[in-house]
Design an enzyme around this catalytic site. Structure first.
Site, PDB file in Angstrom:
ATOM      1  N   GLU A 274       0.777  -1.084  -0.048  1.00  0.00           N
ATOM      2  CA  GLU A 274       0.024  -0.127   0.004  1.00  0.00           C
ATOM      3  C   GLU A 274       0.845   1.065  -0.138  1.00  0.00           C
ATOM      4  OE1 GLU A 274      -3.231   0.193  -0.396  1.00  0.00           O
ATOM      5  OE2 GLU A 274      -3.244  -2.070  -0.602  1.00  0.00           O
ATOM      6  N   TRP A 277       2.169   1.548  -3.416  1.00  0.00           N
ATOM      7  CA  TRP A 277       0.897   1.994  -4.324  1.00  0.00           C
ATOM      8  C   TRP A 277       0.763   3.654  -4.229  1.00  0.00           C
ATOM      9  CZ3 TRP A 277      -2.395   0.314  -7.817  1.00  0.00           C
ATOM     10  CH2 TRP A 277      -3.634   1.073  -8.146  1.00  0.00           C
ATOM     11  N   TRP A 300     -10.495   6.773 -23.688  1.00  0.00           N
ATOM     12  CA  TRP A 300     -11.869   7.267 -23.126  1.00  0.00           C
ATOM     13  C   TRP A 300     -12.032   8.914 -23.226  1.00  0.00           C
ATOM     14  CZ3 TRP A 300     -14.909   4.786 -19.386  1.00  0.00           C
ATOM     15  CH2 TRP A 300     -14.810   3.629 -19.410  1.00  0.00           C
ATOM     16  N   ASN A 342     -11.264   2.521   2.611  1.00  0.00           N
ATOM     17  CA  ASN A 342     -10.885   2.048   1.338  1.00  0.00           C
ATOM     18  C   ASN A 342     -11.953   1.475   0.468  1.00  0.00           C
ATOM     19  OD1 ASN A 342      -8.802   2.103  -0.953  1.00  0.00           O
ATOM     20  ND2 ASN A 342      -8.919  -0.176  -0.469  1.00  0.00           N
ATOM     21  N   TRP A 360     -15.722  10.880 -13.733  1.00  0.00           N
ATOM     22  CA  TRP A 360     -14.962  10.798 -12.397  1.00  0.00           C
ATOM     23  C   TRP A 360     -14.440  12.161 -12.006  1.00  0.00           C
ATOM     24  CZ3 TRP A 360      -9.961  12.828 -13.134  1.00  0.00           C
ATOM     25  CH2 TRP A 360      -9.538  12.775 -14.370  1.00  0.00           C
ATOM     26  N   TRP A 383      -9.505   7.716  -8.658  1.00  0.00           N
ATOM     27  CA  TRP A 383     -10.899   7.779  -9.308  1.00  0.00           C
ATOM     28  C   TRP A 383     -10.529   7.322 -10.605  1.00  0.00           C
ATOM     29  CZ3 TRP A 383     -15.662   8.874  -8.099  1.00  0.00           C
ATOM     30  CH2 TRP A 383     -16.005   9.339  -6.930  1.00  0.00           C
TER      31      TRP A 383
END
Length: 473
Positions: A274, A277, A300, A342, A360, A383
């Site tokens: 984590e 991350w 996108w 989370n 988003w 997001w």
């Protein structure tokens, strides 16, 4: 300028004494150190909760410095202008600071460094907010990483500098420059009545952060891989609040996590992942700053997101009135505590971007306003991961079912019972506190009927998949 001239320590997201390379360098220079915080335009635009939390952090750190015979000098305005004023007022010959990595900060800091050096002032930036500087982690072909797992493999065996001890002393200047009064900045103004509700959930400062880390690794980490997904259980470290303002360093967390791992606490590696991350988010923000404002995946760009924040379902999402208990509980937890579990973050983000097909950026901006642990890189990547538009993202066809997710991760409804009052015979204090925090203009009360879903879960999933398929994803 004289080697005896003071050093201005320009503080930003590094409100700690230990493992602070810029502070250590300033002290080791043998010169007097003047800690400074500047409320510049970037700070002025912070959302309500992050700005409130920053104000509390500054107040606390100022008191910590006073206990060491130092002070925190506060100034408001353009960073370079205020630093130049302080150089003139104090005769400072150097300005040291900890690096930041978002595009606006890089632009500001680069210009500041060049201007100060042209003026004959030593200007130095230091690491400390990250374990691995983003430009030092490269693929075998010399590029940047776009997927987390290879990034983790590339850094997991790297040496991470041992944390630095807090300086035993800090030489004060012969005279202190003038300082603004923190209360005049009104850092809590945008919180309004919500400030008093949120305040008890804040854990301020370096000592509290170190205690959080110790309790987590001593009592919780053994079952972290399971409990981190259970929002009704106190199973996470909650250190994001303190990492966001640098009240603890990632180096300190990493080395403590490594010790726990070597002591046989296997789930400590999940904690280390984590931390990495977080590093990955900064790695991506550095190499592709568009992640903050645009769909990271170019395909996108043509997707027809709903972008109207005035839509009734968007208002319902922000107010925790979607009729989907997992979504509503998570949104209310954030509004009361300034944090969100989370698992809840994944659920509310998936619901907004997939069931409601909203951009988003709407969610990103709301979190920017409501989170005391707001972090530009982590917020943007989280997001985009949930929406499917980002690097290493959840597949577009993975639409979390918030009903089955609740059954899986909150079987006894501990979490929803903690945060939803409507329909409960004896609502919890935490659930009721939500109504003390919200704007009085929101037409909500604890004795209201709980709303029907604004979008049926199954229908929303079908609509999302249909929209994606028509775009060729």
């Amino acid at each position: 300028m004289s080697d005896k001239s003071p050093v201005l320590l320009w503080l930003r997201r590094d409100l700690r004494l230990s493992d602070h390379p810029a502070l250590t360098a300033a002290v080791e220079s043998g010169r007097s150190v003047i800690p400074v915080f500047i409320l510049d335009p970037q700070c002025e635009t912070l959302g309500a909760a992050p700005k409130f939390r920053l104000g509390l952090g500054l107040e606390h750190f100022g008191k910590t410095l006073e206990q060491r015979g130092s002070r925190l000098i506060l100034r408001r305005g353009d960073a370079l202008t205020e630093l130049r004023k302080l150089v003139d007022e104090t005769g400072a010959g150097a300005v040291f600071w900890t690096r930041q990595y978002d595009p606006d900060a890089i632009k500001r800091d680069t210009a500041t460094k060049e201007a100060l050096r042209e003026q004959g002032v030593e200007a130095r930036s230091f690491g400390g907010h990250l374990m691995f500087e983003p430009w030092t982690v490269e693929t075998k072909t010399g590029g940047y990483y776009k997927v987390y797992t290879p990034f983790w493999r590339a850094v997991k065996t790297r040496d991470v500098e041992a944390p630095l001890a807090a300086p035993s002393t800090m030489n004060p200047p012969q005279s202190w420059p003038a300082s603004d009064a923190l209360e005049d900045w009104r850092m809590a103004a945008a919180m309004r009545r919500g400030a008093d509700v949120l305040r008890p959930y804040v854990q301020l400062g370096e000592e509290a952060a170190q205690n959080r880390l110790a309790v987590f690794l001593g009592e919780k980490v053994d079952k972290y891989n399971t409990t981190r997904d259970l929002p009704g259980v106190d199973g996470t470290s909650c250190l994001s609040e303190n990492l966001a303002l640098g009240e603890i360093s990632p180096h300190q967390c990493w080395h403590a996590g490594q010790r726990a791992l070597h002591e046989g606490k296997g789930d400590a590696e999940v904690f280390l992942k984590e931390l990495v991350w977080r590093e990955f988010a900064y790695h991506l923000m550095h190499h592709t700053p568009r992640i903050l404002t645009e769909n990271w995946r170019e395909e996108w760009q043509a997707f027809d997101w709903n972008e109207d924040e005035r839509r009734a379902e968007v208002k319902a999402w922000k107010q925790g009135r979607t009729g989907i208990p997992f979504v509503d509980a998570a949104m209310r937890e954030m509004y009361v505590t300034g944090r969100m579990h989370n698992r809840g973050r994944m659920i509310v983000a998936s619901y907004l971007t997939k069931h409601l097909l909203c951009h988003w950026r709407i969610g990103q901006k709301w979190f920017e306003d409501c989170l005391i642990d707001w972090d530009p890189a982590a917020n943007a990547m989280g997001w985009q991961w949930s929406a499917g538009s980002g690097p290493d993202a959840t597949p577009y066809f993975r639409v979390f079912n918030p009903v089955t997710q609740l059954d899986k991760f909150d079987k006894n409804r501990d979490y929803t019972g903690r945060w939803i009052a409507e329909g409960m015979q004896d609502p919890s204090d935490t659930a009721l506190s939500y109504f003390d925090a919200i704007p009085q203009s929101w037409p909500m009360a604890a004795d209201d009927l709980y709303p029907d879903p604004v979008v049926d879960v199954a229908d929303g999933r079908k609509r999302a998949l249909h929209a994606y398929e028509n775009r060729g994803f």
